[in-house]
Scaffold this motif. Structure first.
Motif, PDB file in Angstrom:
ATOM      1  N   VAL A  41     -18.006  -7.464  15.230  1.00  0.00           N
ATOM      2  CA  VAL A  41     -17.639  -6.531  16.292  1.00  0.00           C
ATOM      3  C   VAL A  41     -17.641  -7.296  17.613  1.00  0.00           C
ATOM      4  O   VAL A  41     -18.639  -7.925  17.974  1.00  0.00           O
ATOM      5  CB  VAL A  41     -18.625  -5.341  16.344  1.00  0.00           C
ATOM      6  CG1 VAL A  41     -18.298  -4.416  17.503  1.00  0.00           C
ATOM      7  CG2 VAL A  41     -18.584  -4.581  15.019  1.00  0.00           C
ATOM      8  N   ILE A  42     -16.490  -7.256  18.319  1.00  0.00           N
ATOM      9  CA  ILE A  42     -16.375  -7.976  19.595  1.00  0.00           C
ATOM     10  C   ILE A  42     -15.968  -7.001  20.703  1.00  0.00           C
ATOM     11  O   ILE A  42     -15.258  -6.029  20.449  1.00  0.00           O
ATOM     12  CB  ILE A  42     -15.358  -9.140  19.513  1.00  0.00           C
ATOM     13  CG1 ILE A  42     -13.936  -8.626  19.276  1.00  0.00           C
ATOM     14  CG2 ILE A  42     -15.765 -10.144  18.446  1.00  0.00           C
ATOM     15  CD1 ILE A  42     -12.859  -9.682  19.456  1.00  0.00           C
ATOM     16  N   PRO A  43     -16.427  -7.253  21.940  1.00  0.00           N
ATOM     17  CA  PRO A  43     -16.007  -6.413  23.064  1.00  0.00           C
ATOM     18  C   PRO A  43     -14.574  -6.737  23.459  1.00  0.00           C
ATOM     19  O   PRO A  43     -14.139  -7.888  23.406  1.00  0.00           O
ATOM     20  CB  PRO A  43     -16.984  -6.778  24.180  1.00  0.00           C
ATOM     21  CG  PRO A  43     -17.473  -8.145  23.832  1.00  0.00           C
ATOM     22  CD  PRO A  43     -17.406  -8.274  22.346  1.00  0.00           C
ATOM     23  N   VAL A  88     -15.079 -12.697  22.802  1.00  0.00           N
ATOM     24  CA  VAL A  88     -14.569 -11.508  23.489  1.00  0.00           C
ATOM     25  C   VAL A  88     -13.055 -11.449  23.313  1.00  0.00           C
ATOM     26  O   VAL A  88     -12.400 -12.476  23.141  1.00  0.00           O
ATOM     27  CB  VAL A  88     -14.909 -11.503  25.001  1.00  0.00           C
ATOM     28  CG1 VAL A  88     -16.395 -11.421  25.224  1.00  0.00           C
ATOM     29  CG2 VAL A  88     -14.327 -12.698  25.705  1.00  0.00           C
ATOM     30  N   VAL A 123     -14.767  -1.807  21.637  1.00  0.00           N
ATOM     31  CA  VAL A 123     -15.017  -2.890  20.699  1.00  0.00           C
ATOM     32  C   VAL A 123     -13.995  -2.820  19.573  1.00  0.00           C
ATOM     33  O   VAL A 123     -13.383  -1.780  19.326  1.00  0.00           O
ATOM     34  CB  VAL A 123     -16.448  -2.824  20.110  1.00  0.00           C
ATOM     35  CG1 VAL A 123     -17.493  -3.066  21.177  1.00  0.00           C
ATOM     36  CG2 VAL A 123     -16.693  -1.504  19.403  1.00  0.00           C
ATOM     37  N   ASN A 177     -13.210  -4.619  15.401  1.00  0.00           N
ATOM     38  CA  ASN A 177     -13.717  -5.375  14.275  1.00  0.00           C
ATOM     39  C   ASN A 177     -12.782  -6.561  14.045  1.00  0.00           C
ATOM     40  O   ASN A 177     -11.617  -6.392  13.735  1.00  0.00           O
ATOM     41  CB  ASN A 177     -13.755  -4.474  13.037  1.00  0.00           C
ATOM     42  CG  ASN A 177     -14.330  -5.173  11.826  1.00  0.00           C
ATOM     43  OD1 ASN A 177     -14.471  -6.398  11.796  1.00  0.00           O
ATOM     44  ND2 ASN A 177     -14.660  -4.387  10.817  1.00  0.00           N
ATOM     45  N   SER A 194      -8.966  -0.142  20.664  1.00  0.00           N
ATOM     46  CA  SER A 194     -10.380  -0.448  20.438  1.00  0.00           C
ATOM     47  C   SER A 194     -11.160   0.863  20.373  1.00  0.00           C
ATOM     48  O   SER A 194     -10.673   1.909  20.762  1.00  0.00           O
ATOM     49  CB  SER A 194     -10.910  -1.336  21.564  1.00  0.00           C
ATOM     50  OG  SER A 194     -10.751  -0.697  22.802  1.00  0.00           O
TER      51      SER A 194
END
Length: 159
Positions: free
Chosen positions: A63-65, A96, A56, A58, A43
């Motif tokens: 875009v996600i943590p 997430v 994060v 893609n 990440s």
């Protein structure tokens, strides 16, 4: 890796869970919270992120943590390898990625198999765990992602 069916309530008091390993211990969550399971990918770090946020990634334009679930649970951080996975979950209207050592299985369990957590200490936060699932080869801690990632925590990640 795999898409998970959005219907995990089987009926007759049964539900589907996805089991995974962290620090040689078994944990699980309801499959209804899982969008997909992906192989490990690094990440992008975020400056001044909380210690359990690895960064994060893609995910098809969003875009996600990425969360180190072991660290979130108070365990030593997961050291990712080729067997590691990212379990993509939708929790409290936010997506997430949860880093786990490996996904073990998708199981159907009955509500009778879910035992309450014994009283351990006053400081133990019961909100993170809905119970313990007994299996012939061990026990699985049944996590409650909605409580673990309350809306106020997720809003910090999305900011």
């Amino acid at each position: 890796m795999a898409n998970v069916s959005p219907t995990s309530a089987i009926g007759n008091g049964s539900l589907e869970i996805i089991a995974f390993r962290l620090q040689d211990q078994e944990f699980c969550v309801r499959t209804t919270t899982i969008r997909e399971i992906r192989g490990w990918a690094p990440s992008t770090p975020i400056p001044h992120a909380p210690p359990d946020v690895l960064g994060v990634m893609n995910l098809r334009g969003t875009v996600i943590p990425i969360i180190d679930l072991a660290h979130k649970l108070g365990m030593p951080s997961t050291i990712a390898n080729e067997r590691s996975a990212i379990v993509v979950a939708e929790v409290n209207d936010m997506v997430v990625g949860l880093v786990v050592e490996r996904v073990s299985d998708i199981l159907t369990v009955t509500e009778e198999q879910i035992q309450p957590i014994p009283e351990i200490t006053i400081s133990f936060d019961r909100r993170y765990c809905d119970g313990i699932i007994t299996q012939p080869n061990g026990m699985i801690c049944f996590l409650n992602l909605q409580s673990m990632f309350r809306n106020d925590n997720l809003n910090e990640l999305a900011a």
